[in-house]
Design an enzyme around this catalytic site. Sequence first.
Site, PDB file in Angstrom:
ATOM      1  N   SER A  22       0.859  -1.098   0.135  1.00 19.82           N
ATOM      2  CA  SER A  22      -0.072   0.058   0.111  1.00 19.82           C
ATOM      3  C   SER A  22       0.728   1.272  -0.105  1.00 19.82           C
ATOM      4  O   SER A  22       0.713   2.224  -0.586  1.00 19.82           O
ATOM      5  CB  SER A  22      -0.755   0.027   1.433  1.00 19.82           C
ATOM      6  N   GLY A  57       4.139 -10.877   1.169  1.00 24.58           N
ATOM      7  CA  GLY A  57       4.480 -11.442   2.259  1.00 24.58           C
ATOM      8  C   GLY A  57       5.848 -11.884   2.188  1.00 24.58           C
ATOM      9  O   GLY A  57       6.684 -12.006   1.106  1.00 24.58           O
ATOM     10  N   HIS A  96      -5.203  22.668  22.029  1.00 28.47           N
ATOM     11  CA  HIS A  96      -5.535  23.243  21.074  1.00 28.47           C
ATOM     12  C   HIS A  96      -5.077  23.926  20.228  1.00 28.47           C
ATOM     13  O   HIS A  96      -4.020  24.834  20.790  1.00 28.47           O
ATOM     14  CB  HIS A  96      -6.831  23.813  21.748  1.00 28.47           C
TER      15      HIS A  96
END
Length: 465
Positions: free
Chosen positions: A182, A262, A435
């Site tokens: 991926s 794999g 924040h």
Amino acid sequence: MSRNADVAIIGAGTAGLTAFRQVRQITTNVVLINDGPYGTTCARVGCMPSKVLIEVAKKFARRKHFEQFGIQGSDYLTINRQQVMQHIRNLRDWFVARVMDSVDKIGEKNISGRARFIEPQVLEVNGEKIYAQKVVIATGSRPVVPPDWYSFGEQVITTDQFFELADLPDSIAIIGLGAIGSEIGQSLARLGVKVIGIEQQTQVCGLTDPAVNQIAINEFSQEFELWLGTSAQLSKTDSGQIKVTTTDGRSITVDKVLAALGRRPNIDNLGLEVFGLDLSQGLNQLINPNTMQLGDLPLFVAGDVASLRPILHEVADEGAIAGYNAARATVTAFKRRVPFRIAFTDPQIIIVGATFAELAGQNIVIGERSFVVQGRTKVMARTHGHLRIYADRHSGQLLGSEMMIPDGEYVGHFLALAMEKAMTVRDIMLTPFYHPTVMEGLENALSAIVAQLEGEASGLSLRKM
């Protein structure tokens, strides 16, 4: 010609080198035997060169957001694929050189050659017999390639060959969408390569949470084509390309195929049959993961060859445990770390602690948060991703999480620490969440769990004085 050794270590990758350092603290009568290239799988063909590719692709992909930031001229940016591959190799060579520095310091205790058991506790290397009281097997792994695919020569490659490419192909089929498949697939698509990702399962990157898995599929599908739940067959074309045909009837012609199916443990030709072992199911069923001992034999197994947790920090831990026990008369069991996996896709895919599948049937509560509408990701123009966290319904103890979110590695490390300390969600909520940060999304998901816990009363997430 022969020699005696308290411990012989077979394999000079991450696990073997770590085991050697452990053993050397107790005895200098140790040998390190390695067949093939030095430099560790991570540095040569795994973690490090792949992250260089990912970083280049991520930087180039950011040009799509320049105009909304008020940065002009992004249409003129181009990519030099040959230079990209050379840059990857330059950094790869630097990482490998650092590993080789530690190998060079081993001196005559380092033997280059293939080791094989000819009797229990007797190895043969380059015609020399080594009588070892204990042996650590850390021979690593190799990519899985179907035998008939070798006939395609350099048109079918694995990650062992990918980073040697002088240039990138115009088109490639990536067969196998675990972490490395991926990562490379998304990166190549961002660098202008036509990518087809093919996966036999309907999950990508080892995800088991259906909600997060669907987010990952949606994200990847925006950048390259995905064919899931199907397997592939290869054939040659008259034009010299490869035709990829799937069991569900689709087909495409590409320049190259990357086999990312794999890795297989390197236990061939080690001579382990002298111990009378049944290796039909591999070694991992015979290894104690807390001692790394193979049955009750004077053998210890570590790293990718063990096929337990083939991730660098786990491999290093296994080498340390194996080396520690091989150098001592008494075997000691060690608690393993909280499971933690990262796929460095964009957004990153993180699995920490127990997976969604492993918790099936248990009495859990789930907290989740979308990052499509989240303050910090909006600022970064990275408004995508989803986080799911699992906790015990009665105690509120944090159990696991699966996510695909921007900068997820930091959220994953935070959660791993909390799980190592056996913290409850209420404990974690006492931590400040600054924040505006991505971590605020974690706070939202945790708050959703607290609201569902048994016997939970509304109130402040603060300690009373």
